[in-house]
Design a protein around this motif. Structure first.
Motif, PDB file in Angstrom:
ATOM      1  N   ALA A  21      20.775 -63.705 -23.310  1.00 22.44           N
ATOM      2  CA  ALA A  21      19.237 -64.135 -24.085  1.00 22.44           C
ATOM      3  C   ALA A  21      19.651 -65.914 -23.676  1.00 22.44           C
ATOM      4  O   ALA A  21      18.844 -66.360 -23.366  1.00 22.44           O
ATOM      5  N   THR A  22      20.861 -66.422 -23.922  1.00 23.36           N
ATOM      6  CA  THR A  22      21.041 -67.706 -24.537  1.00 23.36           C
ATOM      7  C   THR A  22      21.011 -68.300 -23.322  1.00 23.36           C
ATOM      8  O   THR A  22      20.783 -69.597 -22.534  1.00 23.36           O
ATOM      9  N   ILE A  23      21.475 -67.630 -21.888  1.00 24.10           N
ATOM     10  CA  ILE A  23      21.923 -68.507 -20.618  1.00 24.10           C
ATOM     11  C   ILE A  23      20.305 -68.407 -20.317  1.00 24.10           C
ATOM     12  O   ILE A  23      19.204 -69.514 -19.270  1.00 24.10           O
ATOM     13  N   LEU A  24      19.923 -66.929 -20.108  1.00 27.78           N
ATOM     14  CA  LEU A  24      17.812 -66.853 -20.007  1.00 27.78           C
ATOM     15  C   LEU A  24      17.330 -68.334 -20.215  1.00 27.78           C
ATOM     16  O   LEU A  24      16.629 -68.342 -19.828  1.00 27.78           O
ATOM     17  N   MET A  25      17.225 -68.017 -22.377  1.00 29.03           N
ATOM     18  CA  MET A  25      16.943 -68.851 -22.239  1.00 29.03           C
ATOM     19  C   MET A  25      16.744 -70.500 -21.699  1.00 29.03           C
ATOM     20  O   MET A  25      15.760 -71.208 -21.670  1.00 29.03           O
ATOM     21  N   THR A  26      18.160 -70.846 -22.043  1.00 27.62           N
ATOM     22  CA  THR A  26      18.353 -72.367 -21.447  1.00 27.62           C
ATOM     23  C   THR A  26      18.152 -72.205 -19.956  1.00 27.62           C
ATOM     24  O   THR A  26      17.994 -73.381 -20.278  1.00 27.62           O
ATOM     25  N   ALA A  27      18.496 -71.135 -18.819  1.00 35.65           N
ATOM     26  CA  ALA A  27      17.868 -71.538 -18.042  1.00 35.65           C
ATOM     27  C   ALA A  27      16.617 -71.617 -17.832  1.00 35.65           C
ATOM     28  O   ALA A  27      15.420 -72.090 -16.791  1.00 35.65           O
ATOM     29  N   PHE A  28      15.669 -70.936 -18.316  1.00 33.20           N
ATOM     30  CA  PHE A  28      13.804 -71.184 -18.009  1.00 33.20           C
ATOM     31  C   PHE A  28      13.689 -72.430 -18.743  1.00 33.20           C
ATOM     32  O   PHE A  28      12.691 -73.449 -18.120  1.00 33.20           O
ATOM     33  N   LEU A  29      14.123 -72.954 -20.001  1.00 27.96           N
ATOM     34  CA  LEU A  29      13.969 -73.837 -20.224  1.00 27.96           C
ATOM     35  C   LEU A  29      13.863 -75.252 -19.384  1.00 27.96           C
ATOM     36  O   LEU A  29      13.149 -76.836 -18.898  1.00 27.96           O
ATOM     37  N   PHE A  30      15.488 -75.549 -18.734  1.00 24.06           N
ATOM     38  CA  PHE A  30      15.458 -76.659 -17.953  1.00 24.06           C
ATOM     39  C   PHE A  30      14.243 -76.371 -16.858  1.00 24.06           C
ATOM     40  O   PHE A  30      14.205 -77.433 -15.881  1.00 24.06           O
ATOM     41  N   ALA A  31      14.591 -74.932 -16.631  1.00 22.93           N
ATOM     42  CA  ALA A  31      13.147 -74.761 -15.393  1.00 22.93           C
ATOM     43  C   ALA A  31      12.292 -75.168 -15.596  1.00 22.93           C
ATOM     44  O   ALA A  31      11.530 -76.262 -15.055  1.00 22.93           O
ATOM     45  N   MET A  32      11.554 -75.165 -16.770  1.00 18.14           N
ATOM     46  CA  MET A  32      10.176 -75.928 -16.995  1.00 18.14           C
ATOM     47  C   MET A  32      10.468 -76.917 -17.177  1.00 18.14           C
ATOM     48  O   MET A  32       9.491 -77.716 -16.775  1.00 18.14           O
ATOM     49  N   GLU A  33      11.397 -77.730 -18.161  1.00 19.67           N
ATOM     50  CA  GLU A  33      11.243 -79.436 -17.574  1.00 19.67           C
ATOM     51  C   GLU A  33      11.051 -80.475 -15.762  1.00 19.67           C
ATOM     52  O   GLU A  33      11.226 -80.877 -15.977  1.00 19.67           O
ATOM     53  N   TYR A  34      12.211 -79.256 -15.572  1.00 19.34           N
ATOM     54  CA  TYR A  34      12.277 -79.177 -13.797  1.00 19.34           C
ATOM     55  C   TYR A  34      10.681 -79.335 -13.432  1.00 19.34           C
ATOM     56  O   TYR A  34      10.440 -80.294 -12.261  1.00 19.34           O
ATOM     57  N   ARG A  35      10.333 -78.438 -13.159  1.00 19.94           N
ATOM     58  CA  ARG A  35       8.917 -78.170 -12.923  1.00 19.94           C
ATOM     59  C   ARG A  35       7.929 -78.988 -13.496  1.00 19.94           C
ATOM     60  O   ARG A  35       7.366 -79.702 -12.754  1.00 19.94           O
ATOM     61  N   ILE A  36       8.117 -79.774 -14.470  1.00 18.31           N
ATOM     62  CA  ILE A  36       7.522 -81.136 -15.413  1.00 18.31           C
ATOM     63  C   ILE A  36       7.441 -81.796 -14.329  1.00 18.31           C
ATOM     64  O   ILE A  36       6.579 -82.434 -14.075  1.00 18.31           O
ATOM     65  N   PHE A  37       8.610 -82.090 -13.906  1.00 15.05           N
ATOM     66  CA  PHE A  37       9.796 -83.823 -13.335  1.00 15.05           C
ATOM     67  C   PHE A  37       8.616 -83.320 -12.130  1.00 15.05           C
ATOM     68  O   PHE A  37       7.793 -84.619 -11.397  1.00 15.05           O
ATOM     69  N   TYR A  38       8.871 -82.018 -11.248  1.00 17.84           N
ATOM     70  CA  TYR A  38       7.888 -82.323 -10.037  1.00 17.84           C
ATOM     71  C   TYR A  38       6.758 -82.005  -9.389  1.00 17.84           C
ATOM     72  O   TYR A  38       6.176 -82.270  -8.165  1.00 17.84           O
ATOM     73  N   SER A  39       6.104 -82.134 -10.793  1.00 23.48           N
ATOM     74  CA  SER A  39       4.894 -81.198 -10.724  1.00 23.48           C
ATOM     75  C   SER A  39       3.663 -82.405 -10.440  1.00 23.48           C
ATOM     76  O   SER A  39       3.279 -81.983  -9.502  1.00 23.48           O
ATOM     77  N   ARG A  40       4.249 -83.570  -9.842  1.00 26.73           N
ATOM     78  CA  ARG A  40       3.413 -84.689  -9.966  1.00 26.73           C
ATOM     79  C   ARG A  40       3.083 -84.612  -8.318  1.00 26.73           C
ATOM     80  O   ARG A  40       2.507 -85.530  -7.842  1.00 26.73           O
ATOM     81  N   TRP A  41       3.608 -84.097  -7.810  1.00 25.56           N
ATOM     82  CA  TRP A  41       4.081 -83.597  -5.976  1.00 25.56           C
ATOM     83  C   TRP A  41       3.494 -82.508  -5.681  1.00 25.56           C
ATOM     84  O   TRP A  41       3.698 -82.174  -4.168  1.00 25.56           O
ATOM     85  N   HIS A  42       2.801 -81.488  -6.829  1.00 32.61           N
ATOM     86  CA  HIS A  42       3.071 -80.267  -5.852  1.00 32.61           C
ATOM     87  C   HIS A  42       1.121 -79.886  -6.002  1.00 32.61           C
ATOM     88  O   HIS A  42       0.397 -80.810  -6.402  1.00 32.61           O
ATOM     89  N   ALA A  43       0.600 -79.461  -5.210  1.00 35.69           N
ATOM     90  CA  ALA A  43      -0.161 -78.263  -5.030  1.00 35.69           C
ATOM     91  C   ALA A  43      -1.326 -78.765  -6.059  1.00 35.69           C
ATOM     92  O   ALA A  43      -0.392 -78.307  -7.577  1.00 35.69           O
ATOM     93  N   PRO A  44      -2.682 -78.258  -7.019  1.00 31.31           N
ATOM     94  CA  PRO A  44      -3.697 -78.961  -7.533  1.00 31.31           C
ATOM     95  C   PRO A  44      -3.607 -77.084  -7.885  1.00 31.31           C
ATOM     96  O   PRO A  44      -2.488 -75.203  -7.415  1.00 31.31           O
ATOM     97  N   PHE A  45      -3.081 -76.730  -9.519  1.00 28.24           N
ATOM     98  CA  PHE A  45      -2.927 -75.774 -10.537  1.00 28.24           C
ATOM     99  C   PHE A  45      -3.752 -74.260  -9.442  1.00 28.24           C
ATOM    100  O   PHE A  45      -4.964 -74.745  -9.494  1.00 28.24           O
ATOM    101  N   GLY A  46      -3.333 -73.189  -9.340  1.00 25.39           N
ATOM    102  CA  GLY A  46      -4.008 -72.142  -9.878  1.00 25.39           C
ATOM    103  C   GLY A  46      -3.687 -71.869  -7.628  1.00 25.39           C
ATOM    104  O   GLY A  46      -3.950 -70.740  -7.057  1.00 25.39           O
ATOM    105  N   SER A  47      -3.798 -72.759  -6.701  1.00 27.33           N
ATOM    106  CA  SER A  47      -3.502 -72.785  -5.662  1.00 27.33           C
ATOM    107  C   SER A  47      -2.995 -71.665  -5.367  1.00 27.33           C
ATOM    108  O   SER A  47      -1.594 -71.816  -5.635  1.00 27.33           O
ATOM    109  N   VAL A  48      -3.043 -70.933  -3.986  1.00 26.24           N
ATOM    110  CA  VAL A  48      -1.689 -70.530  -2.654  1.00 26.24           C
ATOM    111  C   VAL A  48      -0.315 -71.427  -3.166  1.00 26.24           C
ATOM    112  O   VAL A  48       0.674 -71.022  -3.377  1.00 26.24           O
ATOM    113  N   VAL A  49      -0.635 -73.166  -2.414  1.00 28.55           N
ATOM    114  CA  VAL A  49       0.724 -73.418  -2.396  1.00 28.55           C
ATOM    115  C   VAL A  49       0.835 -73.725  -3.898  1.00 28.55           C
ATOM    116  O   VAL A  49       1.948 -73.760  -3.749  1.00 28.55           O
TER     117      VAL A  49
END
Length: 161
Positions: free
Chosen positions: A89-117
């Motif tokens: 649980a600790t590894i999964l939760m910490t990895a999930f939070l890290f992934a969401m932070e990572y996602r927030i950083f890279y989201s500015r270069w991603h396609a619009p929300f909800g698209s297949v891309v």
């Protein structure tokens, strides 16, 4: 039915335990970071928050599952249930939070929300972040995190009779 009733921890154990587990994971990460590079990072606060929240938010999931698995078992099996469940649980939760932070950083270069891309980018960014956390971030739990894990699992196994 008794197993389900036993899986529900008392609220003080749930809340105080979550806070204590979060502080232990914070201490483990800070010691790990100190041993590796003397706390020389420009993101010390973010790393501290990540590991604290990983511990804090994993506890409410881990404790009931471990209590469910440990119900009416010998002390060795109870210890193993708490050890494995807290670890996962600790590894999964910490990895999930890290992934969401990572996602927030890279989201500015991603396609619009909800698209297949966007879905493909979200999945691959998250998988990459989890992999990066497993390779780089897991070692910050050592050595103190392992000590905390063994001590907490032993304490929880002894308390649940």
């Amino acid at each position: 039915m008794d197993r389900l009733r036993a899986a529900k921890p008392p609220y003080p154990d749930l809340f105080a335990g979550a806070l204590l587990w979060g502080m232990q994971m914070l201490a483990a990460a800070m010691l790990g970071l100190y041993l590796r590079n003397g706390l020389q990072t420009s993101r010390l606060g973010e790393v501290a928050a990540l590991y604290f929240l990983g511990g804090l938010l994993s506890w409410p999931f881990a404790l009931p599952v471990a209590r469910f698995l440990a119900y009416n078992r010998p002390s060795e099996a109870r210890f193993a249930a708490f050890f494995v469940t807290l670890t996962a649980a600790t590894i999964l939760m910490t990895a999930f939070l890290f992934a969401m932070e990572y996602r927030i950083f890279y989201s500015r270069w991603h396609a619009p929300f909800g698209s297949v891309v966007w879905v493909v980018q979200f999945v691959f960014t998250s998988v990459s972040a989890v992999y990066q956390f497993l390779v780089i971030g897991l070692r910050l739990f050592l050595p103190l995190g392992l000590v905390c894990l063994v001590a907490s699992s032993y304490h929880l196994a002894k308390r649940m009779r």
